[in-house]
Design an enzyme around this catalytic site. Sequence first.
Site, PDB file in Angstrom:
ATOM      1  N   GLY A 120      27.472 -25.465 -23.859  1.00 13.62           N
ATOM      2  CA  GLY A 120      26.243 -24.769 -24.194  1.00 13.62           C
ATOM      3  C   GLY A 120      25.516 -24.296 -22.941  1.00 13.62           C
ATOM      4  CB  SER A 172      32.170 -23.440 -23.216  1.00 15.16           C
ATOM      5  OG  SER A 172      31.285 -22.404 -22.880  1.00 15.16           O
ATOM      6  CE1 TYR A 173      26.880 -24.991 -17.054  1.00 18.89           C
ATOM      7  CE2 TYR A 173      26.479 -27.223 -17.852  1.00 18.89           C
ATOM      8  CZ  TYR A 173      26.326 -26.254 -16.874  1.00 18.89           C
ATOM      9  OH  TYR A 173      25.635 -26.537 -15.721  1.00 18.89           O
ATOM     10  CG  ASP A 181      36.190 -16.610 -23.911  1.00 23.65           C
ATOM     11  OD1 ASP A 181      35.201 -16.023 -24.404  1.00 23.65           O
ATOM     12  OD2 ASP A 181      36.090 -17.601 -23.159  1.00 23.65           O
ATOM     13  CG  HIS A 234      34.425 -19.613 -25.698  1.00 28.75           C
ATOM     14  ND1 HIS A 234      34.540 -19.441 -24.340  1.00 28.75           N
ATOM     15  CD2 HIS A 234      33.448 -20.550 -25.866  1.00 28.75           C
ATOM     16  CE1 HIS A 234      33.669 -20.213 -23.708  1.00 28.75           C
ATOM     17  NE2 HIS A 234      33.005 -20.900 -24.616  1.00 28.75           N
TER      18      HIS A 234
END
Length: 483
Positions: free
Chosen positions: A95, A191-192, A404, A456
């Site tokens: 996030g 992701s993060y 992505d 993603h």
Amino acid sequence: MAAESLLPNKILLFIFYFVVALNTSINAAANLKLSEEYENDRIMKLPHQPSTPTISQFSGYITVNEAHGRALFYWFFQAQSQPNKKPLLLWLNGGPGCSSIGYGAAVELGPLRVAKKGAALEFNPHSWNKEANLLFVESPIGVGFSYTNTSSDFDDIDDRFVAEDTYNFLVRWLKRFPQFKDHEFFISGESYAGHYVPQVAELVHERNKKREKYPYINLKGFIVGNPETNDYFDYKGLLEYAWSHSVVSDQDYKKARRACNFKLENWSTACVDAMTTVFDRYKEIDIYNIYAPSCLLKNTSAGIASENDFSNTKAQSHGFRRMKLVPGGYDPCYSTYAEGYFNRMDVQKALHINSRGLSGTVRWTVCNDSVFRSYNYTVFSVLPIYRKLIKEGLKIWMYSGDADGRVPVIGSRYCIEALELPLKTPWTSWYYKNQVGGRLVEYEGLTLVTVRGAGHLVPLNKPNEALALIHSYLSGEPLPTHR
């Protein structure tokens, strides 16, 4: 005289057996207490969960800071077979501010997925608990059901804060589930979580060296998907991907290239304007899966932050869009369904949310906007951690869905090239059922795997290939490179 000399020996023998019996009783009581503790977290059955197959699952809270009243929520699934032998795999979403329950567990790789517009659950035949005991945790505080009783904690959240809380969670979770403390342990995420995962791995690795002070965790490695790794390479890759995949014009691309120096911590106004134009081009399509349809529901959750939401100092766009692959077609509106399901009172009761002593339902969201906006971005690059842990011999993989646009494979390749590792296996295709599943390249200490046609969220878009990938990573069996 002989009888008198035997008396002290008999007394000593009696004392010895008494102490042994007492220790046995104490240990039995302690084990019973531990057993009762994790049994209290057992989920008997969730509302509208399919009756077969049987799933051994637990959920609840682990307090990570007593003084502040900080606790993280987890959902755990035992491996479908041989749970006593298979590794323990922790999964984190990013996030920052997005839930590992709402994404990883309920949509991507858990054995139970939200289906039928939030009215029920369905069994996921491609769940990663085929390969490992699967542990999901909502982190940091403020995400999902995780909470703190100290509001000032939200001012302090950064990568270090998240790593420390996650480490404390692991230590205390393994005390609650001592049967897994000696299992091989791996960390994963996307992701993060490309920041979270290596930093937690580093913290575990360093504290394992101080066994007189910290408990030993049997860490073997980590694997990250479409991971944010280095701001310079990630944003350079994002811009080049948008241009090379016909999302932006030549003029937009050249303007951003002239205006932006992604090596700077603070972007210029000209760069912010140019990158805003790039993200504007993605409004019509899904940046997280550029070839997939977008969600058209008017009331669907739009994400933790708009991808064009820039501050005057730096673009902080680490959000997610919603997508879901369901039987019979692609449904990109799944986050609305997940929120519908996890906000039901009967669901929260089954998940032990009421253990906090709360009445009614707790408002649960897939992503928490306020966590995203208040997060302190203090780490520009985690590549130094890669260099360190590669030298220490941890098993490290990176995988990337090649559709992505948010954390594209181009940026990940730049990151790996910057490590300047010796090449073991050159760029080659790998196969799933005689079709190209993607490409792979092996370096000394790190493997990169791409997944063809995935966005993603690789386990969502390409569940078969994702399961083959995690099997290869955990088992050591190579991905097939021939039809």
